[in-house]
Design a protein around this motif. Structure first.
Motif, PDB file in Angstrom:
ATOM      1  N   HIS A  35       1.133  -1.157   0.216  1.00 47.85           N
ATOM      2  CA  HIS A  35      -0.038  -0.038  -0.063  1.00 47.85           C
ATOM      3  C   HIS A  35       1.298   0.732  -0.089  1.00 47.85           C
ATOM      4  O   HIS A  35       1.182   1.102   0.763  1.00 47.85           O
ATOM      5  CB  HIS A  35      -0.918   0.425   1.243  1.00 47.85           C
ATOM      6  N   PRO A  36       0.731   2.467  -0.966  1.00 48.06           N
ATOM      7  CA  PRO A  36       1.590   3.660  -1.526  1.00 48.06           C
ATOM      8  C   PRO A  36       0.861   4.310   0.238  1.00 48.06           C
ATOM      9  O   PRO A  36       2.196   5.391   0.139  1.00 48.06           O
ATOM     10  CB  PRO A  36       0.533   4.464  -2.470  1.00 48.06           C
ATOM     11  N   CYS A  40       4.396   7.087   1.193  1.00 51.36           N
ATOM     12  CA  CYS A  40       4.488   8.316   0.860  1.00 51.36           C
ATOM     13  C   CYS A  40       5.215   9.274   0.956  1.00 51.36           C
ATOM     14  O   CYS A  40       5.707  10.831   0.563  1.00 51.36           O
ATOM     15  CB  CYS A  40       2.994   8.731   1.262  1.00 51.36           C
ATOM     16  N   THR A  82      -7.624   8.111   6.051  1.00 54.89           N
ATOM     17  CA  THR A  82      -7.209   9.357   4.978  1.00 54.89           C
ATOM     18  C   THR A  82      -7.202  10.318   6.116  1.00 54.89           C
ATOM     19  O   THR A  82      -8.320  10.524   7.010  1.00 54.89           O
ATOM     20  CB  THR A  82      -8.306  10.132   4.490  1.00 54.89           C
ATOM     21  N   GLN A 149      -5.657  11.414   0.808  1.00 54.18           N
ATOM     22  CA  GLN A 149      -5.749   9.624   0.411  1.00 54.18           C
ATOM     23  C   GLN A 149      -4.294   8.961   0.907  1.00 54.18           C
ATOM     24  O   GLN A 149      -3.101   9.128  -0.228  1.00 54.18           O
ATOM     25  CB  GLN A 149      -6.218   8.934  -0.682  1.00 54.18           C
ATOM     26  N   ALA A 151      -3.979   6.225   0.439  1.00 53.57           N
ATOM     27  CA  ALA A 151      -4.421   4.723  -0.794  1.00 53.57           C
ATOM     28  C   ALA A 151      -3.436   5.759  -2.236  1.00 53.57           C
ATOM     29  O   ALA A 151      -2.696   4.686  -2.550  1.00 53.57           O
ATOM     30  CB  ALA A 151      -5.381   4.041  -0.791  1.00 53.57           C
ATOM     31  N   THR A 152      -2.986   6.843  -2.674  1.00 51.30           N
ATOM     32  CA  THR A 152      -3.221   6.844  -3.681  1.00 51.30           C
ATOM     33  C   THR A 152      -2.123   8.456  -2.834  1.00 51.30           C
ATOM     34  O   THR A 152      -0.871   8.634  -5.013  1.00 51.30           O
ATOM     35  CB  THR A 152      -3.928   7.805  -4.636  1.00 51.30           C
ATOM     36  N   CYS A 153      -1.876   8.979  -2.656  1.00 49.73           N
ATOM     37  CA  CYS A 153      -0.320   9.936  -1.543  1.00 49.73           C
ATOM     38  C   CYS A 153      -1.069  10.764  -2.755  1.00 49.73           C
ATOM     39  O   CYS A 153       0.031  12.202  -2.963  1.00 49.73           O
ATOM     40  CB  CYS A 153       0.848   9.172  -2.314  1.00 49.73           C
ATOM     41  N   ARG A 154      -2.340  11.036  -2.543  1.00 45.71           N
ATOM     42  CA  ARG A 154      -2.879  12.075  -3.096  1.00 45.71           C
ATOM     43  C   ARG A 154      -3.777  12.806  -2.595  1.00 45.71           C
ATOM     44  O   ARG A 154      -4.331  12.044  -1.872  1.00 45.71           O
ATOM     45  CB  ARG A 154      -3.493  12.434  -4.965  1.00 45.71           C
TER      46      ARG A 154
END
Length: 332
Positions: A35-36, A40, A82, A149, A151-154
């Protein structure tokens, strides 16, 4: 992974054939299960050296692969994390502290035990962060609800359109109405407000609108005297970068407000009279039958009495007539 990543691997591997940290970074980046959230933050070498440092073994060793598998399982537990957009740095510190804790526990605790404790510590610290406001439908850009997030590092914003649905309002030509450009979510202090209008159309095409002057002292409301049919729009934020756009369609009637009030008064009077009749106690069915029978009996008596009176009158008149006839015959 794009072709550029494969090319990068082909370039780096010959240069560093014995660098386990680089190999670990490449391997963890290729694993889709990792998982990212664990990738991150922090320097690349700090993330990459974890299993190599803990195990002290090369990448090809089975124990090293077990370490990576344990990291994958731990990372999956953080899949739903998150935080608010302003809490990204706090999340970064929490994750890096957890990784440092695992490194510091080398020789003191088994790797799995320290990893489990680190993950639990992450959840405890996350629970202490301020909760992020939820996205409030149906429209508008909501800065406070923006999240980061794991999960996405965004950063992710609420998936709502800037334009709110058109709201219908009914009014009269001689009525003064007040429109409000308020929203159910928090907006930055000092946000500018722009009011616009397009006559005789129900539309959200901003190219058709023209700016109208509002009240500088009360910028979030617009008072309209003698309204005309058309669409009124308000923009919160700079027109080039709005937070939200609201639309009001004015359905204007030619009648008078006073006439409407009179009709409402008459209607209210009728309703009150109906309510008063309904509030009277109901007459029992037996009592109603007795009352009806009594009325019929009285009417029958009256009719009989009238008939008797008529007969008596006729009889008297007939008797008097017989006497007069006999008198006339005697005279002859």
């Amino acid at each position: 992974m794009g072709w550029w990543f494969v090319a990068l691997m082909l370039v780096l591997v010959p240069w560093h054939p014995r660098n386990p940290a680089l190999w670990l970074w490449v391997l963890m980046s290729c694993l889709p299960e990792v998982h990212p959230c664990l990738l991150c933050f922090g320097p690349t070498l700090q993330r990459a050296r974890l299993c190599s440092y803990v195990t002290g073994l090369p990448v090809e060793h089975p124990r090293h692969k077990i370490c990576l598998a344990d990291l994958v399982r731990a990372a999956k537990q953080l899949a739903s994390v998150t935080v608010g957009s302003g809490q990204r740095e706090e999340l970064r510190d929490i994750v890096i502290d957890a990784m440092n804790f695992i490194e510091d526990q080398k020789g003191n605790k088994p790797f799995r035990a320290s990893l489990r404790e680190a993950v639990n510590t992450i959840w405890v610290k996350l629970s202490e962060l301020e909760k992020v406001p939820a996205c409030i439908p149906p429209c508008g850009f909501q800065p406070d609800a923006r999240v980061f997030q794991c999960a996405t590092c965004r950063f992710v914003d609420c998936q709502f359109a800037l334009d709110c649905p058109v709201q219908d309002l009914w009014t009269y030509t001689d009525e003064t109405i007040v429109l409000h450009c308020n929203v159910p979510f928090k907006i930055p202090k000092g946000t500018p407000v722009t009011w616009l209008f397009v006559p005789n159309l129900r539309t959200q095409d901003m190219a058709l609108f023209k700016k109208v002057n509002g009240n500088p002292e009360k910028p979030f409301s617009l008072t309209i005297e003698e309204p005309a049919p058309g669409t009124v729009a308000c923009i919160l934020g700079e027109p080039a970068k709005p937070i939200v756009r609201k639309f009001f369609y004015l359905n204007v009637s030619e009648g008078s407000v006073e006439e409407e009030k009179e009709l409402q008064g008459v209607f209210s009077t009728v309703l009150q009279s109906l309510d008063a009749e309904k509030s009277q106690p109901p007459i029992p069915a037996l009592g109603l039958a007795v009352a009806a029978g009594s009325t019929a009996f009285v009417l029958l008596l009256l009719a009989t009495w009238q008939c008797l009176c008529v007969r008596q009158t006729c009889h008297r008149r007939g008797h008097q007539g017989t006497r007069e006839d006999s008198r006339s015959l005697d005279s002859v």
